[in-house]
Design a protein around this motif. Structure first.
Motif, PDB file in Angstrom:
ATOM      1  N   VAL A 129     -11.777  27.724  37.289  1.00 50.07           N
ATOM      2  CA  VAL A 129     -12.654  27.755  38.460  1.00 50.07           C
ATOM      3  C   VAL A 129     -11.879  27.373  39.725  1.00 50.07           C
ATOM      4  CG1 VAL A 129     -14.605  26.534  39.517  1.00 50.07           C
ATOM      5  CG2 VAL A 129     -14.815  27.465  37.239  1.00 50.07           C
ATOM      6  N   ILE A 130     -11.006  26.390  39.633  1.00 46.01           N
ATOM      7  CA  ILE A 130     -10.209  25.986  40.798  1.00 46.01           C
ATOM      8  C   ILE A 130      -9.253  27.103  41.195  1.00 46.01           C
ATOM      9  CG2 ILE A 130      -8.379  24.412  41.549  1.00 46.01           C
ATOM     10  CD1 ILE A 130      -9.941  22.178  40.065  1.00 46.01           C
ATOM     11  N   THR A 131      -8.717  27.828  40.218  1.00 48.06           N
ATOM     12  CA  THR A 131      -7.855  28.964  40.533  1.00 48.06           C
ATOM     13  C   THR A 131      -8.641  30.033  41.297  1.00 48.06           C
ATOM     14  OG1 THR A 131      -6.448  28.566  38.623  1.00 48.06           O
ATOM     15  CG2 THR A 131      -6.426  30.802  39.538  1.00 48.06           C
ATOM     16  N   ALA A 132      -9.875  30.272  40.866  1.00 52.30           N
ATOM     17  CA  ALA A 132     -10.715  31.286  41.513  1.00 52.30           C
ATOM     18  C   ALA A 132     -11.270  30.804  42.851  1.00 52.30           C
ATOM     19  CB  ALA A 132     -11.864  31.679  40.595  1.00 52.30           C
ATOM     20  N   SER A 133     -11.520  29.513  42.975  1.00 52.44           N
ATOM     21  CA  SER A 133     -12.109  28.945  44.191  1.00 52.44           C
ATOM     22  C   SER A 133     -11.413  27.625  44.511  1.00 52.44           C
ATOM     23  CB  SER A 133     -13.610  28.730  43.991  1.00 52.44           C
ATOM     24  OG  SER A 133     -14.198  28.240  45.166  1.00 52.44           O
ATOM     25  N   PRO A 134     -10.240  27.674  45.158  1.00 57.77           N
ATOM     26  CA  PRO A 134      -9.425  26.480  45.391  1.00 57.77           C
ATOM     27  C   PRO A 134     -10.130  25.345  46.138  1.00 57.77           C
ATOM     28  CG  PRO A 134      -8.154  28.440  45.862  1.00 57.77           C
ATOM     29  CD  PRO A 134      -9.573  28.886  45.639  1.00 57.77           C
ATOM     30  N   VAL A 135     -11.154  25.648  46.907  1.00 59.04           N
ATOM     31  CA  VAL A 135     -11.863  24.591  47.630  1.00 59.04           C
ATOM     32  C   VAL A 135     -12.455  23.579  46.651  1.00 59.04           C
ATOM     33  CG1 VAL A 135     -14.104  25.746  47.781  1.00 59.04           C
ATOM     34  CG2 VAL A 135     -13.423  24.151  49.564  1.00 59.04           C
ATOM     35  N   LEU A 136     -12.720  23.977  45.426  1.00 57.54           N
ATOM     36  CA  LEU A 136     -13.290  23.060  44.439  1.00 57.54           C
ATOM     37  C   LEU A 136     -12.292  22.012  43.965  1.00 57.54           C
ATOM     38  CD1 LEU A 136     -15.524  25.508  42.380  1.00 57.54           C
ATOM     39  CD2 LEU A 136     -16.199  23.900  44.181  1.00 57.54           C
ATOM     40  N   ALA A 137     -11.035  22.124  44.388  1.00 59.12           N
ATOM     41  CA  ALA A 137     -10.036  21.097  44.073  1.00 59.12           C
ATOM     42  C   ALA A 137     -10.203  19.862  44.965  1.00 59.12           C
ATOM     43  CB  ALA A 137      -8.627  21.661  44.228  1.00 59.12           C
ATOM     44  N   LEU A 138     -11.018  19.980  46.012  1.00 64.37           N
ATOM     45  CA  LEU A 138     -11.246  18.834  46.888  1.00 64.37           C
ATOM     46  C   LEU A 138     -11.895  17.698  46.107  1.00 64.37           C
ATOM     47  CD1 LEU A 138     -12.655  20.634  50.063  1.00 64.37           C
ATOM     48  CD2 LEU A 138     -10.349  19.699  49.737  1.00 64.37           C
ATOM     49  N   GLY A 189     -21.311  26.684  43.697  1.00 60.90           N
ATOM     50  CA  GLY A 189     -21.123  28.006  44.283  1.00 60.90           C
ATOM     51  C   GLY A 189     -20.578  29.025  43.304  1.00 60.90           C
ATOM     52  N   LEU A 190     -20.804  28.814  42.021  1.00 62.07           N
ATOM     53  CA  LEU A 190     -20.300  29.724  40.999  1.00 62.07           C
ATOM     54  C   LEU A 190     -21.312  30.810  40.640  1.00 62.07           C
ATOM     55  CD1 LEU A 190     -18.622  27.069  38.682  1.00 62.07           C
ATOM     56  CD2 LEU A 190     -17.584  28.419  40.527  1.00 62.07           C
ATOM     57  N   ARG A 225      -6.351  19.238  55.847  1.00 58.59           N
ATOM     58  CA  ARG A 225      -4.932  19.489  55.546  1.00 58.59           C
ATOM     59  C   ARG A 225      -4.789  20.252  54.228  1.00 58.59           C
ATOM     60  NH1 ARG A 225      -4.378  14.562  58.011  1.00 58.59           N
ATOM     61  NH2 ARG A 225      -4.545  13.355  56.100  1.00 58.59           N
ATOM     62  N   LEU A 226      -5.561  19.847  53.218  1.00 59.63           N
ATOM     63  CA  LEU A 226      -5.492  20.520  51.926  1.00 59.63           C
ATOM     64  C   LEU A 226      -5.912  21.977  52.057  1.00 59.63           C
ATOM     65  CD1 LEU A 226      -5.037  20.399  48.847  1.00 59.63           C
ATOM     66  CD2 LEU A 226      -7.415  19.700  48.631  1.00 59.63           C
ATOM     67  N   LEU A 227      -7.011  22.214  52.758  1.00 56.05           N
ATOM     68  CA  LEU A 227      -7.487  23.590  52.916  1.00 56.05           C
ATOM     69  C   LEU A 227      -6.515  24.422  53.731  1.00 56.05           C
ATOM     70  CD1 LEU A 227     -11.329  23.194  53.369  1.00 56.05           C
ATOM     71  CD2 LEU A 227     -10.082  24.102  51.412  1.00 56.05           C
ATOM     72  N   LEU A 228      -5.905  23.843  54.758  1.00 57.31           N
ATOM     73  CA  LEU A 228      -4.912  24.592  55.527  1.00 57.31           C
ATOM     74  C   LEU A 228      -3.734  24.961  54.649  1.00 57.31           C
ATOM     75  CD1 LEU A 228      -4.937  22.748  58.959  1.00 57.31           C
ATOM     76  CD2 LEU A 228      -5.754  25.055  58.454  1.00 57.31           C
ATOM     77  N   GLY A 229      -3.321  24.048  53.774  1.00 58.64           N
ATOM     78  CA  GLY A 229      -2.237  24.327  52.833  1.00 58.64           C
ATOM     79  C   GLY A 229      -2.605  25.451  51.873  1.00 58.64           C
ATOM     80  N   MET A 230      -3.879  25.500  51.464  1.00 58.37           N
ATOM     81  CA  MET A 230      -4.332  26.559  50.570  1.00 58.37           C
ATOM     82  C   MET A 230      -4.311  27.900  51.260  1.00 58.37           C
ATOM     83  SD  MET A 230      -7.593  24.876  48.707  1.00 58.37           S
ATOM     84  CE  MET A 230      -7.473  23.352  47.793  1.00 58.37           C
ATOM     85  N   GLU A 231      -4.686  27.905  52.540  1.00 57.46           N
ATOM     86  CA  GLU A 231      -4.751  29.157  53.274  1.00 57.46           C
ATOM     87  C   GLU A 231      -3.364  29.720  53.571  1.00 57.46           C
ATOM     88  OE1 GLU A 231      -7.108  28.201  56.674  1.00 57.46           O
ATOM     89  OE2 GLU A 231      -8.966  28.148  55.527  1.00 57.46           O
TER      90      GLU A 231
END
Length: 127
Positions: free
Chosen positions: A22-31, A90-91, A117-123
């Protein structure tokens, strides 16, 4: 061990796989803010899957000719928790649309500095 639905080790191993997918598909869930919800969802999903596998292999009737009531009750409860978790994370289509709308309306102010910062790194691919 029969199905593993009572074993924390078995459930946690399968739940970790689900969470990673799920985190691979939706990285925001790693927060961090999603950690508890993600863990609860993944464990419920794993428990339901283990029970489904067992019932598929052995049927809903036990060797005494009676329904496997405790497993069926646990399955129903696990599926309810899993479905609620999918929606909250959100799945599901409805859950995804709800989260997207909330994030659009809240904007970046809804995120902590570390989350930004984490989300910017993901983007930008530096995650």
């Amino acid at each position: 061990m029969t199905h593993g639905a009572y074993s924390d080790a078995v459930i946690d191993a399968l739940a970790a796989e689900y969470a990673d997918q799920v985190i691979t598909a939706s990285p925001v869930l790693a927060l961090d803010r999603f950690a508890w919800s993600l863990r609860t969802w993944a464990r419920a999903e794993a428990r339901a899957e283990l029970i489904h596998r067992h019932l598929a292999q052995h049927g809903i009737i036990n060797n005494r000719g009676t329904p496997r009531t405790s497993l069926l009750v646990m399955l129903a409860a696990s599926e309810r928790v899993a479905a609620r978790g999918r929606d909250e994370l959100g799945l599901s289509p409805a859950g995804s649309a709800k989260i997207a709308a909330l994030l659009r309306s809240a904007g970046e102010s809804a995120l902590s500095p570390d989350e930004r910062r984490l989300l910017l790194g993901m983007e930008d691919g530096t995650r």
